[in-house]
Scaffold this motif. Structure first.
Motif, PDB file in Angstrom:
ATOM      1  N   ALA A   1       0.491  -2.980  -6.138  1.00  0.00           N
ATOM      2  CA  ALA A   1       0.663  -2.408  -4.796  1.00  0.00           C
ATOM      3  C   ALA A   1       2.022  -1.759  -4.640  1.00  0.00           C
ATOM      4  O   ALA A   1       2.147  -0.674  -4.047  1.00  0.00           O
TER       5      ALA A   1
ATOM      6  N   ARG B   1       2.188   1.565  -6.681  1.00  0.00           N
ATOM      7  CA  ARG B   1       1.419   2.613  -5.998  1.00  0.00           C
ATOM      8  C   ARG B   1       2.151   3.132  -4.773  1.00  0.00           C
ATOM      9  O   ARG B   1       2.149   4.339  -4.492  1.00  0.00           O
ATOM     10  N   SER B   2       2.790   2.227  -4.050  1.00  0.00           N
ATOM     11  CA  SER B   2       3.509   2.624  -2.848  1.00  0.00           C
ATOM     12  C   SER B   2       4.674   3.549  -3.181  1.00  0.00           C
ATOM     13  O   SER B   2       4.892   4.563  -2.502  1.00  0.00           O
TER      14      SER B   2
ATOM     15  N   PRO C   1       1.042  -6.099   1.179  1.00  0.00           N
ATOM     16  CA  PRO C   1       0.573  -6.571  -0.125  1.00  0.00           C
ATOM     17  C   PRO C   1       1.660  -6.727  -1.173  1.00  0.00           C
ATOM     18  O   PRO C   1       1.385  -7.233  -2.263  1.00  0.00           O
ATOM     19  N   THR C   2       2.880  -6.293  -0.861  1.00  0.00           N
ATOM     20  CA  THR C   2       3.971  -6.439  -1.826  1.00  0.00           C
ATOM     21  C   THR C   2       4.772  -7.732  -1.625  1.00  0.00           C
ATOM     22  O   THR C   2       5.643  -8.043  -2.437  1.00  0.00           O
TER      23      THR C   2
ATOM     24  N   GLY D   1       1.739   1.281   3.195  1.00  0.00           N
ATOM     25  CA  GLY D   1       1.124  -0.021   2.998  1.00  0.00           C
ATOM     26  C   GLY D   1       2.021  -1.187   3.335  1.00  0.00           C
ATOM     27  O   GLY D   1       1.593  -2.343   3.269  1.00  0.00           O
TER      28      GLY D   1
ATOM     29  N   ASP E   1      -5.938 -10.674  -8.213  1.00  0.00           N
ATOM     30  CA  ASP E   1      -4.753 -10.060  -7.603  1.00  0.00           C
ATOM     31  C   ASP E   1      -3.687 -11.085  -7.237  1.00  0.00           C
ATOM     32  O   ASP E   1      -2.492 -10.766  -7.230  1.00  0.00           O
TER      33      ASP E   1
END
Length: 505
Positions: free
Chosen positions: A177, A180-181, A353-354, A327, A149
Motif C-alpha cells: 500500500a 503504491r501510494s 492501510p500503511t 489512501g 496482507d
C-alpha cells in the motif's frame, strides 16, 4: 493476498532485461535481482528457515542488501533490518526480542553480529558479493510465496528514545500500500531513474525508495558511503531523475567543493526529502543552485514511511510537509482527543492501510499509540485550509519557557537564514526561574566566523522576544543518526547549560 516481493517477480517476467539496481561500478537487471533473491530464499529454505521466522539482516546500503531482503520476503520469512554499525549488545537485544532464527551480516562488519548470534545459539551467515553469484543463482525462480496482507514482512525497530527499542510490525499489505501510494503521488513509471544514499535498513530508504522503485519498475542507484560530492557525481553520471534523502544531505551537496550546477544535472526533475523537517532556506538555496525543487514529506516507521508529501504539479508551500498521500488520512487531535480547528496546533495522527499492525510483543505500547484506527505520532503540527501539513515540532521537544510554548523548529528555520550558519538545533535546558531556557547550538559554514553575541539581536529582529534563545553554543558538527538526521537527544542539556554562552541584552 500477495507478497511484498510480488512486483519484483512481475517486472522480471515482463521486462527481464530492464535495469533494476546499480551502484558506482555494477548493475543488475530485474531478472538478475529475481534470480539472486530467489537463490537466497532457497538457501533459507534449505537451512530450515520457515515462513514467519525472523531473520536479522545486518547489511549496509548495497545491492546485496536488496537481494537478501527480497529473498527473505519472497520466502515468507520476516526481515529484521538493523544498522550494521550496531554494537554486539544492541544486536543481541534485537535477536532476543524478535526471536530471530538466523543472523545475516556483511562480511566487512560481521564480528558483532557473529558474537550476537553465538550468544543466542543461532547461525550467522557472513555474506559478501560472491554469495550472490554463480551457484547461488536460481535459473527458473518459483513464484514468491503467497502471504495474507496482515502477515508480517518486516520488523523495524524504533530509536528507543523512551525505553528499549520497539519493533514496528510492517505487513506485506502495509508495504504494498505504501509503495503504491508513493507511485501515485509522484506519478512514477518505469522510465524514472531513482537515486539515494539513504540506509536501506531504515524505513525511508527501504520502503519510500526501494519498494517504491520496484513497484514502479524503474531503476535505483545506490551510493555508499555518502558524501555530498559523491551524490552529485552519481546523480550526473547515472542521469538520475528523482533523488531521495534527508536535509543534511542537501546541505552537504550545497557545500561540496565542486563547480556542479543545474546544467550538470539536466535530468533531475525533483528531490524527495524526509526523515527530518526541511529548512525552507535550504530548499530555496538548493533550487537556486541545482535547478531542482525539493519536495518535503512526512512519515514514520509505524506508518511504513507514508503520511504526507508535497508533490509535483501541486502548489509548493515552503516549510510544509505537503498533503496526505493517496489512501492515507491525516488529522490533528488536541489533548482531549478532539480534532483541532484549521490552523490550530495539535498532535498529528495517521490512519489507513500503511499503519503498522502494532509493536512486536508490546500490546501495551501498541494500545497507547493507537486511538481507534488512528496512530498517534507524537508530533505537533497544524494544517491549513488546503490540507497542507506543517510540522511544528515533536511533543517532547516543546520548550515551555516561563509558561510560554516555544517550538524549536520555528527558531531553527530562522537560524538557517543566517549567512554563517550551516546547521542548527534548538533545545530546552533546565532553568530555576523559568523552568526551561532556550538554547541554540549551531555549526558554521566553511570559513565562516561568528560572534555569538550578535546572534541574539539578529534573532530579535525576526522572532518574538520570548522565543529568542539566551544560550548559544558553536560546535564543529551536530550529532547525527544513521540517516543523517540531527539527534537532539544526543545533546547533553546539563553540559550545555554549563558551557553555553549566555547572551544578555
Amino acid at each position: 493476498m500477495s507478497n511484498a516481493a510480488h512486483e519484483l517477480w512481475v517486472h522480471a517476467d515482463e521486462r527481464p532485461v530492464a535495469l533494476a539496481v546499480r551502484d558506482a561500478e555494477r548493475s543488475w537487471t530485474y531478472e538478475d535481482v529475481r534470480c539472486r533473491s530467489a537463490g537466497f530464499g532457497d538457501r533459507l529454505r534449505s537451512a530450515g528457515i520457515a515462513p514467519g521466522d525472523r531473520v536479522l539482516l545486518v547489511l549496509p546500503t548495497t545491492p546485496e542488501f536488496v537481494f537478501a531482503y527480497y529473498g527473505i520476503l519472497a520466502h515468507g520469512a520476516v526481515a529484521v533490518t538493523v544498522n550494521p554499525l550496531c554494537p554486539q549488545p544492541e544486536l543481541s537485544y534485537f535477536v532476543e526480542d524478535a526471536g530471530c532464527s538466523l543472523v545475516v551480516a556483511w562480511h566487512e562488519t560481521s564480528d558483532a553480529a557473529q558474537a550476537a548470534a553465538a550468544g543466542a545459539g543461532i547461525d550467522c551467515w557472513r555474506v559478501g558479493p560472491e554469495d550472490f553469484e554463480g551457484r547461488s543463482l536460481v535459473a527458473t525462480p518459483a513464484p514468491a510465496l503467497r502471504r495474507e496482507d496482515d502477515e508480517p514482512a518486516v520488523l523495524l525497530y524504533t530509536s528507543g528514545t523512551t525505553g528499549r527499542p520497539k519493533g514496528a510490525i510492517l505487513t506485506h499489505g502495509n508495504i504494498t500500500a505504501s509503495a503504491r501510494s508513493f507511485c501515485d503521488t509522484f506519478a512514477l513509471d518505469a522510465a524514472e531513474r531513482l537515486g539515494t544514499a539513504l540506509p536501506l535498513f531504515h524505513v525511508f530508504g527501504q520502503i519510500a525508495v526501494l519498494a517504491t522503485a520496484f513497484q514502479a519498475g524503474c531503476s535505483l542507484s545506490l551510493l555508499r558511503p555518502f558524501s555530498g560530492l559523491g551524490l552529485l557525481q552519481q546523480t550526473a553520471a547515472h542521469r538520475i531523475t528523482i533523488l531521495s534523502g534527508v536535509p543534511t544531505m542537501w546541505i552537504e551537496m550545497l557545500h561540496a567543493v565542486t563547480d556542479a550546477k543545474s546544467r550538470d544535472l539536466p535530468d533531475l526533475k525533483f528531490v524527495r526529502s524526509g526523515g527530518a523537517s526541511l529548512p525552507a532556506e535550504v530548499a530555496r538555496e538548493f533550487e537556486d543552485c541545482f535547478g531542482a525543487t525539493i519536495l518535503d514529506g512526512y512519515g514514520l516507521s509505524e506508518t511504513t514511511a507514508a503520511g504526507t508529501s508535497c508533490a509535483p504539479g501541486r502548489p509548493l508551500k515552503h516549510g510544509s510537509a505537503g498533503q496526505a498521500l493517496q489512501g492515507v488520512r491525516v488529522t490533528l487531535f488536541d489533548e482531549s482527543g478532539r480534532p483541532v480547528e484549521t490552523g490550530e496546533v495539535g498532535e498529528v495522527a495517521v490512519s489507513g492501510p500503511t499503519v503498522m499492525r502494532g509493536y512486536w510483543n508490546r500490546p501495551d505500547a501498541t494500545a497507547s499509540t493507537m486511538r481507534g484506527d488512528w496512530l498517534l505520532t507524537g508530533d505537533l503540527g497544524r494544517m491549513d485550509a488546503d490540507g497542507y501539513l506543517w510540522i511544528v515540532d515533536r511533543k517532547k521537544d516543546l520548550v515551555i519557557r516561563g509558561g510560554y510554548n516555544v517550538y524549536p523548529r520555528e527558531i531553527e528555520e530562522v537560524l538557517y537564514e543566517h549567512p554563517a550558519v550551516r546547521e542548527a538545533a534548538v533545545v530546552g535546558v533546565p532553568d530555576e526561574r523559568l523552568g526551561e531556557e532556550v538554547a541554540a547550538v549551531v555549526a558554521l559554514r566553511a570559513d565562516a566566523e561568528l560572534d555569538v553575541e550578535t546572534l541574539r539581536p539578529w534573532l530579535e529582529e525576526r522572532l518574538a522576544a520570548y522565543k529568542v534563545p539566551r544560550l548559544y553554543s558553536v560546535v564543529d558538527q551536530l550529532p547525527k543518526g544513521p540517516t543523517g538526521k540531527i539527534l537532539k537527544r544526543a545533546i547533553d542539556r546539563g553540559e550545555l547549560s554549563d558551557t553555553a554562552r549566555r547572551v544578555r541584552r
